[in-house]
Design an enzyme around this catalytic site. Structure first.
Site, PDB file in Angstrom:
ATOM      1  CB  SER A 252      -1.215   0.094   1.209  1.00  0.00           C
ATOM      2  OG  SER A 252      -0.445   0.321   2.508  1.00  0.00           O
ATOM      3  CE  LYS A 253      -0.192   7.902  -1.971  1.00  0.00           C
ATOM      4  NZ  LYS A 253      -0.153   9.328  -3.458  1.00  0.00           N
TER       5      LYS A 253
END
Ligand code: GLU
Length: 473
Positions: A252-253
């Site tokens: 995930s970012k």
């Protein structure tokens, strides 16, 4: 067939290695078939848009040697290649579907939808729009449109039967139509949803192979119904399982996970990353692991993509990167290391020649450019600190004698060069009687504080006579 694939990122200013792997697969399928690779920017969710993100995507692909045949900056016949510039196109097709009776205007307010959501929530069932607006009369619709009541356009799903999906990786899948929501195609701001835009664009851009994350696999039933509604030919679907983070969780970012640019900035080589990523979820028909881009293009076969998710493994990436670092020219090696050295240490009293030599002797020891900082710490610190393994080694019989003999040999060197240092080590061997590990290891530990490193004479040379004598005590 003129094979055309597309990479369709959302411009969020971040590309983790899972996204990049998709781009590589798209590129390889296109090039293996002498086809075209298209870049399409999916910016229909304007809230997630980041300025400069398109440049960022371009830079990433360029660094990885992934050439774009058509895209926002490479003119082609299927543009524009940015979805926000295609708003009118989507509206036209959405209205076309309304005309055909396959979609309908929905005027439901947020409150009405909230009520509906609560109703399903209480029944512990997934929310499905109940289709109430599909039952409005023509007069009611015209009236609301005339009054300017905000609306969305929804796809009318069949309530019975099944919709089939054919996928290269997952085979034939049947989805029960009763679970399909009358999804929104066009939002009230006039922007399409991803679920609509991807179908329209893939068709209009002549995309023959759609490669994307497995999370879109079930949704594909809805896309197939759209293709059927328009009477369009469906593309070949290749859904790929996820790349999980080192912790086994979704990349995930937010976690800052495995961003391509972070890796690049830490001195990972783009081709090493590409080579590593291709093998994450794909395997060739041999045990070979090292491939040039041309070899990948030649060998890539989408039927060998794995069904199961793969896990990002930085150790394996380091292995690939170390392999490619060994092949760099001095200039390339300096490019990925010196910026890290100079931001961590004061190089002002070091000559260029010294820095070049330092970096060169570590070429075969580096996993990534930034690692030079920790590996060369001993050259910049006054004190070295031994770990327990080193301490235990140094307590052995004969060690202090070897060090004393070596110190005398070093003191007597007048011309400080690698050859004379090698001679000093050989003389120490003669005079102390120590050899092999019992000769080299005490010297290495005493002067550098570690048990492994580049050739000892090179290391000693770069540390300099003064520092060596100081450390020999
Ligand atoms: N914009 C979508 C994403 O970033 C692309 C999915 C697709 O390739 O169709 O996940």
């Amino acid at each position: 067939m003129n094979v055309r694939t597309r990479f369709a990122p959302s411009p969020t200013g971040f590309m983790h290695i899972g996204n990049l792997r998709t781009a590589i697969f798209e590129y390889l399928v296109a090039k293996h078939n002498d086809g075209k690779f298209i870049l399409r920017i999916e910016d229909t969710d304007q809230t997630r848009k980041v300025d400069g993100a398109v440049d960022f995507i371009y830079d990433t692909l360029k660094l990885c040697n992934i050439d774009i045949d058509e895209g926002p900056k490479v003119p082609g016949n299927s543009g524009p290649y940015i979805q926000s510039e295609r708003k009118d196109i989507y509206k036209k097709y959405a209205l076309d579907l309304v005309e055909k009776g396959m979609a309908y205007y929905c005027f439901c307010t947020e409150e009405e939808l909230e009520e509906l959501r609560e109703f399903y929530n209480n029944k512990k069932k997934p929310f499905l729009y109940d289709g109430r607006c599909s039952r409005l009369s023509k007069e009611e619709i015209d009236e609301k449109l005339k009054l300017g009541v905000p609306y969305v356009i929804r796809q009318k799903m069949p309530k019975y039967g099944e919709t089939e999906i054919e996928d290269v990786v997952y085979g034939k899948i049947k989805i029960d139509n009763s679970i399909l929501d009358d999804q929104i195609l066009l939002k009230s701001d006039g922007f399409p949803t991803y679920n609509f835009a991807n179908v329209i664009d893939d068709h209009l851009m002549g995309i023959t192979h759609v490669i994307r994350g497995k999370e879109y696999l079930d949704q594909t039933a809805k896309y197939n119904l759209l293709y059927d509604a328009f009477g369009w030919e469906k593309p070949t679907y290749i859904h790929v399982a996820m790349v999980l983070g080192e912790d086994g969780q979704k990349l995930s970012k937010r976690n800052g996970d495995a961003s391509f640019m972070d890796l690049y900035n830490d001195g990972y080589l783009p081709h090493a990353i590409v080579n590593y990523l291709v093998l994450l979820g794909w395997s060739p028909d041999s045990n070979d692991e090292i491939f040039t881009m041309d070899e990948l293009i030649e060998k890539f076969d989408e039927t060998r993509i794995s069904k199961s998710s793969s896990q990002y493994d930085v150790k394996k990436l380091n292995w690939f990167n170390a392999h490619y670092i060994k092949q760099l020219s001095l200039e390339e090696l300096l490019n990925i290391t010196v910026p890290h050295l100079s931001s961590s240490y004061d190089l002002s009293n070091k000559s260029d020649e010294w820095v070049e030599r330092l970096v060169s002797i570590y070429q075969n020891h580096l996993s990534y450019g930034k690692e030079i900082v920790e590996l060369t710490e001993m050259f910049f610190k006054d004190e070295i600190c031994l770990d327990d393994e080193c301490k235990t080694f140094m307590e052995q019989d004969g060690v202090s004698n070897t060090i004393n003999v070596f110190k005398d040999e070093i003191s007597s060197i007048t011309d400080w060069n690698v050859e004379n240092i090698s001679n000093a080590i050989n003389n120490t061997k003669e005079k102390s009687g120590s050899k092999g590990k019992m000769l080299y290891m005490p010297i290495r530990i005493k002067v550098s504080g570690v048990m492994h490193g580049p050739e000892l004479p090179d290391t000693i040379y770069l540390l300099g006579k003064e520092k060596i004598l100081e450390r020999l005590g």
